[in-house]
Design a protein around this motif. Structure first.
Motif, mmCIF file in Angstrom:
data_model
loop_
_atom_site.group_PDB
_atom_site.id
_atom_site.type_symbol
_atom_site.label_atom_id
_atom_site.label_comp_id
_atom_site.label_asym_id
_atom_site.label_seq_id
_atom_site.Cartn_x
_atom_site.Cartn_y
_atom_site.Cartn_z
ATOM 1 N N ASP A 20 36.941 59.733 72.818
ATOM 2 C CA ASP A 20 38.231 59.564 73.474
ATOM 3 C C ASP A 20 39.022 60.879 73.390
ATOM 4 O O ASP A 20 40.065 60.961 72.734
ATOM 5 C CB ASP A 20 39.019 58.433 72.805
ATOM 6 C CG ASP A 20 40.307 58.084 73.540
ATOM 7 O OD1 ASP A 20 40.537 58.650 74.632
ATOM 8 O OD2 ASP A 20 41.089 57.270 73.010
ATOM 9 N N ARG B 255 40.868 62.338 75.514
ATOM 10 C CA ARG B 255 42.200 62.276 76.114
ATOM 11 C C ARG B 255 43.249 61.917 75.069
ATOM 12 O O ARG B 255 44.318 62.527 75.013
ATOM 13 C CB ARG B 255 42.206 61.261 77.253
ATOM 14 C CG ARG B 255 43.545 61.156 77.967
ATOM 15 C CD ARG B 255 43.473 60.173 79.119
ATOM 16 N NE ARG B 255 44.759 60.042 79.790
ATOM 17 C CZ ARG B 255 44.981 59.240 80.811
ATOM 18 N NH1 ARG B 255 43.985 58.502 81.296
ATOM 19 N NH2 ARG B 255 46.177 59.161 81.366
ATOM 20 N N THR B 256 42.943 60.926 74.240
ATOM 21 C CA THR B 256 43.866 60.561 73.169
ATOM 22 C C THR B 256 44.003 61.715 72.180
ATOM 23 O O THR B 256 45.108 62.008 71.694
ATOM 24 C CB THR B 256 43.384 59.295 72.441
ATOM 25 O OG1 THR B 256 43.423 58.195 73.356
ATOM 26 C CG2 THR B 256 44.239 58.974 71.234
ATOM 27 N N GLN C 3 36.543 67.346 78.122
ATOM 28 C CA GLN C 3 37.038 66.881 79.418
ATOM 29 C C GLN C 3 36.753 67.885 80.542
ATOM 30 O O GLN C 3 37.169 67.684 81.674
ATOM 31 C CB GLN C 3 38.557 66.636 79.340
ATOM 32 C CG GLN C 3 38.948 65.550 78.360
ATOM 33 C CD GLN C 3 40.452 65.326 78.337
ATOM 34 O OE1 GLN C 3 40.945 64.359 78.915
ATOM 35 N NE2 GLN C 3 41.184 66.215 77.698
ATOM 36 N N GLU D 180 37.882 70.998 80.810
ATOM 37 C CA GLU D 180 39.037 71.826 81.176
ATOM 38 C C GLU D 180 38.833 73.238 80.628
ATOM 39 O O GLU D 180 39.285 73.579 79.535
ATOM 40 C CB GLU D 180 40.317 71.192 80.628
ATOM 41 C CG GLU D 180 40.572 69.799 81.199
ATOM 42 C CD GLU D 180 41.876 69.201 80.710
ATOM 43 O OE1 GLU D 180 42.825 69.975 80.455
ATOM 44 O OE2 GLU D 180 41.949 67.962 80.579
#
Length: 441
Positions: free
Chosen positions: A265, A267-268, A300, A302
């Motif tokens: 996870d 993003r968290t 992710q 990025e």
């Protein structure tokens, strides 16, 4: 037995109250508003065992006892707004340290509670980090004249020495020391709750609670007990907030973010780390948080943001603050920077540069950090696979497995097992069959 299954019973026990004491606290909350409450032991029993829902006024008093802000209480959602239920957390506040410590300790004592104490939700963690980032630490005021003999310097020094010796034990000894650290944290929580100490002693006690909670969180994390790990780290965050230690608070948020990344996870993890960085002060603390942020961003895909965070991590690692490194990140070194940078680049597809950094970092690592060496070897194995070198990958993975099994490091063993399916395409390559057999054993 039904009483033990209700969220109210769990939340009440987490703050160390029996039903009589809890009813008394509710009545006192009403009295502070110039009102009266009919709360009794019998009424609490009905709430916890017979499915009776407290009225809105009673829920407001209950929230005050738990330190839950009034805005977070929806009487229609009873009992789901209670701390420790529905993936929620105890909010930061002037009296939240001990409830958070009790919650963590109770999670360990009653592992069957997971029906109610599920893993803390991602939104709750990010919100907690946001609250921490937007508020300063609390000014602790101890009362050395309160309720009898005050806790003194000699006892606190003994607790600090005991903590230092227990938490410094090698990984292979943690199965024996973890129960002792739990007991020590319980003692510290009891002393904080009693309030019989001066402000300097209170600060030392909160620092003790931070360090013990962080150590226990990592022990549970290594064993795959993620609910317990997060509760301990959250408890440590409350203790750091109560003691006004911003860098330690940032460290505990960094641990929660690392766990989120580990569990897929990112993003968290990014949400937590961005808030943690807004409050971290020491350059070494900022370096570690940026490095973890880079890993989450890379997961992710990025690229630009990842490279910016890697550059910041390198800059802060070598920056001077004129102050010693905080103990919780004193291990941070060029080895960690190199390997985690390599892992981030591996996720972004820059395989050759990633492999070079991982190998460099592994060589820089001191012999005393065996568990980290095992993890680094798994990273090296993955980079060999991405380069199309399965024989070297198998050798690195087998070495990682030997290290992990020797010192008793389940998290490292899991990393090897998770990588094992990638070797299925190379059954004839030297070392692969042996590796797969050892993983399956």
């Amino acid at each position: 037995m039904a009483e033990k299954k209700h969220p109210l019973a769990h939340a009440r026990k987490a703050i160390g109250l029996n039903q009589v004491e809890f009813a008394q606290e509710i009545r006192q909350a009403a009295e502070r508003r110039g009102l009266r409450s009919g709360a009794t032991k019998q009424r609490v029993y009905k709430w916890e065992t017979e499915g009776v829902t407290p009225d809105a006024d009673s829920q407001a008093y209950i929230a005050e006892v738990f330190g839950v802000p009034a805005a977070a209480v929806d009487p229609r959602s009873w009992p789901h707004w209670l701390p420790g239920t529905g993936g929620m957390v105890i909010p930061l506040g002037p009296a939240s340290t001990v409830p958070a410590l009790r919650e963590a300790l109770l999670t360990t004592m009653e592992r069957s509670r997971r029906t109610f104490l599920s893993t803390v939700s991602s939104s709750a963690l990010v919100a907690l980090a946001g609250t921490w980032a937007s508020t300063d630490g609390l000014a602790l005021v101890g009362d050395a004249t309160h309720r009898g003999t005050a806790v003194g310097e000699e006892l606190v020094a003994l607790l600090e020495e005991t903590s230092a010796r227990l938490t410094a034990q090698a990984t292979e000894q943690r199965q024996h020391t973890a129960p002792l650290i739990d007991a020590l944290l319980t003692t510290v929580a009891n002393i904080i709750e009693d309030g019989r100490h001066s402000q300097p002693i209170a600060l030392r006690l909160h620092a003790l609670a931070c360090g013990l909670s962080q150590t226990l969180g990592w022990h549970r994390f290594d064993l795959g007990l993620h609910t317990e790990a997060s509760q301990y780290w959250i408890a440590g965050l409350h203790s750091a907030h109560g003691g006004g230690d911003r860098d330690m608070g940032a460290a505990l948020l960094g641990d929660l973010a690392y766990q989120a990344s580990w569990r897929g996870d990112p993003r968290t993890a990014v949400g937590i780390l961005e808030r943690a960085l807004s409050g971290a002060r020491h350059p070494a603390a900022r370096s570690l948080l940026h490095l973890r942020l880079a890993r989450a961003l890379a997961a992710q895909g990025e690229q630009r943001a990842t490279l910016r965070s890697l550059s910041a991590a390198e800059h802060f690692l070598h920056a001077s603050s004129g102050e010693p490194m905080p103990p919780w990140c004193a291990w941070m070194s060029n080895a960690d920077l190199a390997v985690d940078s390599g892992q981030a680049l591996l996720d972004l597809g820059d395989t050759r540069r990633a492999h070079q950094l991982i190998c460099e970092g592994k060589e820089l690592l001191p012999p005393s950090r065996d568990k980290t060496r095992g993890v680094f070897l798994v990273y090296e194995a993955r980079s060999h696979l991405d380069l199309g070198e399965p024989e070297r990958a198998a050798a690195a993975a087998q070495e990682a497995l030997r290290v992990a099994q020797r010192i008793g490091a389940p998290r490292c063993i899991k990393l090897v097992r998770d990588l094992a399916p990638a070797f299925s395409a190379y059954p004839e390559v030297q070392g692969v069959s042996e590796l797969l057999a050892r993983v399956a054993a």
